[in-house]
Design an enzyme around this catalytic site. Structure first.
Site, PDB file in Angstrom:
ATOM      1  N   ASN A 120      42.738  59.310  18.662  1.00 33.24           N
ATOM      2  CA  ASN A 120      41.913  58.100  18.607  1.00 33.24           C
ATOM      3  C   ASN A 120      41.824  57.537  17.181  1.00 33.24           C
ATOM      4  O   ASN A 120      41.700  58.299  16.223  1.00 33.24           O
ATOM      5  CB  ASN A 120      40.503  58.404  19.109  1.00 33.24           C
ATOM      6  CG  ASN A 120      40.487  58.814  20.562  1.00 33.24           C
ATOM      7  OD1 ASN A 120      41.225  58.276  21.372  1.00 33.24           O
ATOM      8  ND2 ASN A 120      39.634  59.778  20.904  1.00 33.24           N
TER       9      ASN A 120
ATOM     10  N   ARG B 121       1.225  35.879  -0.180  1.00 39.83           N
ATOM     11  CA  ARG B 121       1.712  37.246   0.075  1.00 39.83           C
ATOM     12  C   ARG B 121       1.887  37.391   1.582  1.00 39.83           C
ATOM     13  O   ARG B 121       0.987  37.014   2.339  1.00 39.83           O
ATOM     14  CB  ARG B 121       0.707  38.282  -0.449  1.00 39.83           C
ATOM     15  CG  ARG B 121       0.474  38.270  -1.956  1.00 39.83           C
ATOM     16  CD  ARG B 121       1.513  39.051  -2.713  1.00 39.83           C
ATOM     17  NE  ARG B 121       1.569  40.437  -2.261  1.00 39.83           N
ATOM     18  CZ  ARG B 121       0.637  41.361  -2.560  1.00 39.83           C
ATOM     19  NH1 ARG B 121      -0.377  41.054  -3.339  1.00 39.83           N
ATOM     20  NH2 ARG B 121       0.760  42.584  -2.099  1.00 39.83           N
TER      21      ARG B 121
ATOM     22  N   SER C  84      39.999  64.191  21.282  1.00 41.87           N
ATOM     23  CA  SER C  84      39.174  63.964  22.457  1.00 41.87           C
ATOM     24  C   SER C  84      38.622  65.293  22.939  1.00 41.87           C
ATOM     25  O   SER C  84      39.282  66.334  22.814  1.00 41.87           O
ATOM     26  CB  SER C  84      40.003  63.308  23.560  1.00 41.87           C
ATOM     27  OG  SER C  84      39.342  63.373  24.798  1.00 41.87           O
TER      28      SER C  84
ATOM     29  N   LYS D 190      45.315  62.772  23.064  1.00 39.84           N
ATOM     30  CA  LYS D 190      44.865  61.542  22.419  1.00 39.84           C
ATOM     31  C   LYS D 190      44.705  61.703  20.910  1.00 39.84           C
ATOM     32  O   LYS D 190      44.295  62.755  20.427  1.00 39.84           O
ATOM     33  CB  LYS D 190      43.530  61.084  23.010  1.00 39.84           C
ATOM     34  CG  LYS D 190      43.606  60.598  24.450  1.00 39.84           C
ATOM     35  CD  LYS D 190      42.292  59.988  24.893  1.00 39.84           C
ATOM     36  CE  LYS D 190      42.014  58.688  24.154  1.00 39.84           C
ATOM     37  NZ  LYS D 190      40.727  58.089  24.573  1.00 39.84           N
TER      38      LYS D 190
END
Length: 411
Positions: free
Chosen positions: A286, A318, A278, A284
């Site tokens: 993650n 087309r 972080s 943290k």
């Protein structure tokens, strides 16, 4: 390549890049020219592999000129003719005869999609190997099953991983099937093969229409694709590619969602090998790969939906705009799927299972997780069985057998 807007895009390398697109279109033109020469519909001295005529440095020029004609083939063809003229006047005169811009561009997109699919399938094989290992190692590791976010009954983590495994194998097989049916696009101006048939007729070919179909077969063989009828406004082949790619991201997204949920600190049952940091909270870790895989799974279906919308709005012989909407959409979907395939393999290869946390969560839930077993036993006025594993062993064995077969199929 790398993309600030899509972390991990560099995993896709040159796949579906602009230089790769340019190269694929040149490859298509060269294969068609060689086919015309082989069938003696153009002079033998028109033979030219078109090698070395254009390259990455020409992307900007071709791209800038694409707006005037609505596609890059017109400008590319002009450039190819100008550069091949000094060495081969006949090649400059006869290249592209019998094709239309959509033939070249569609076939080039199919080639690019095949390259991307090949990479995804290689990564999928690695995922299956990693998942089979998880299933074998944790076939008896108890964990709480969760339904509608709540703890439900005891299962094993091996069974949970087996369901991941089955979905990845199914996605891989689906993509491989679409890749195996990848087809050339050859129809000429309006899908009737009129120009190539006229070339044959004016040279007294006894069966001009049959010669045109033979051209398609030779052309497809040169490119390693399947010869089929023109599909200028029948775009199911494009939507099938998109759907197969999305089925892959669906499978990985489901796994990533499970991992992200079980990696929450209050659950703590799974952990990525290396958590992301972080910018402001150093404590943290993650689950970054799971986050990025969920991103891919969320973004992919709308891209496939665009391909389906374009298919539905194709008109006449087309298409007018719907075809044009496919190119960048397919590129984005393919590159993102390749990126996700690498991230999924990395996630699964390094996934850490905390059996102690699983056991602790089960213990905390207590006998509540056996309420269903007790209710069934009560209906028969019998004591519950010693275990409540159901067909876990058989389901695990079936998943492992599926993995073994898939790995044999793809070896």
């Amino acid at each position: 390549m790398a993309d600030l807007f899509w972390p991990g895009d560099e995993h896709a390398g040159d796949l579906f890049s602009e230089p790769a697109f340019l190269s694929a279109m040149v490859r298509v033109e060269a294969a068609w020219l060689a086919t015309l020469v082989e069938h003696r519909l153009v002079p033998a001295d028109a033979a030219d592999d078109l090698d070395g005529l254009v390259g990455p440095d020409d992307v900007a020029e071709v791209a800038a000129g694409a707006e005037s004609g609505g596609n890059p083939v017109i400008g590319l063809l002009k450039l190819l003719r100008a550069r091949v003229e000094p060495r081969n006047t006949a090649a400059a005169r006869w290249m592209h005869r019998g094709l239309t811009s959509q033939d070249v561009l569609d076939t080039a997109l199919v080639l690019l999609a095949g390259d991307a699919s090949e990479r995804v399938l290689a990564e999928t094989r690695g995922q299956v190997e990693a998942l089979a290992t998880l299933v074998r190692e944790h076939r008896a590791t108890p964990v709480a099953a969760r339904t509608l976010t709540q703890q439900a009954v005891p299962i094993t983590f091996g069974l949970k991983a087996a369901t991941w495994l089955e979905s990845v194998v199914a996605a891989g097989r689906g993509l491989a099937a679409v890749d195996a049916s990848a087809a050339v696009q050859v129809g000429g101006a309006a899908g009737s093969l009129a120009a190539s048939s006229e070339l044959a007729a004016l040279q007294d070919d006894p069966d001009p229409a049959g010669r045109s179909l033979a051209l398609v077969e030779t052309f497809a063989d040169r490119l390693g694709l399947v010869p089929v009828a023109p599909w200028h406004t029948s775009r199911g082949r494009v939507t099938a590619i998109g759907d197969a790619l999305v089925t892959c991201t669906d499978a990985w997204g489901r796994i990533a969602t499970d991992v992200a949920t079980l990696a929450r600190p209050e659950v703590g049952e799974l952990h990525e090998a290396t958590g992301g940091g972080s910018s402001t909270m150093p404590h943290k870790q993650n689950p970054v790969l799971s986050v990025l895989l969920r991103r891919a799974a969320i973004a992919a279906p709308p891209l496939a939906a665009t391909l389906h919308t374009a298919s539905a709005l194709s008109v006449d012989e087309r298409p007018d705009g719907s075809w044009h909407a496919e190119w960048a959409t397919l590129r984005t979907l393919a590159r993102r799927t390749v990126t996700a395939s690498v991230q999924a393999r990395t996630l699964l290869s390094g996934l850490r299972v905390d059996a102690e946390a699983m056991a602790a969560n089960l213990a905390e839930a207590g006998d509540a997780l056996l309420a269903e077993q007790r209710s069934i036993a009560g209906l028969l006025d019998r004591d519950p069985s010693p275990t409540y594993a159901g067909a876990t062993d058989l389901l695990v064995e079936r998943a492992l057998a599926t993995a073994t077969t898939y790995l044999q199929e793809t070896s």
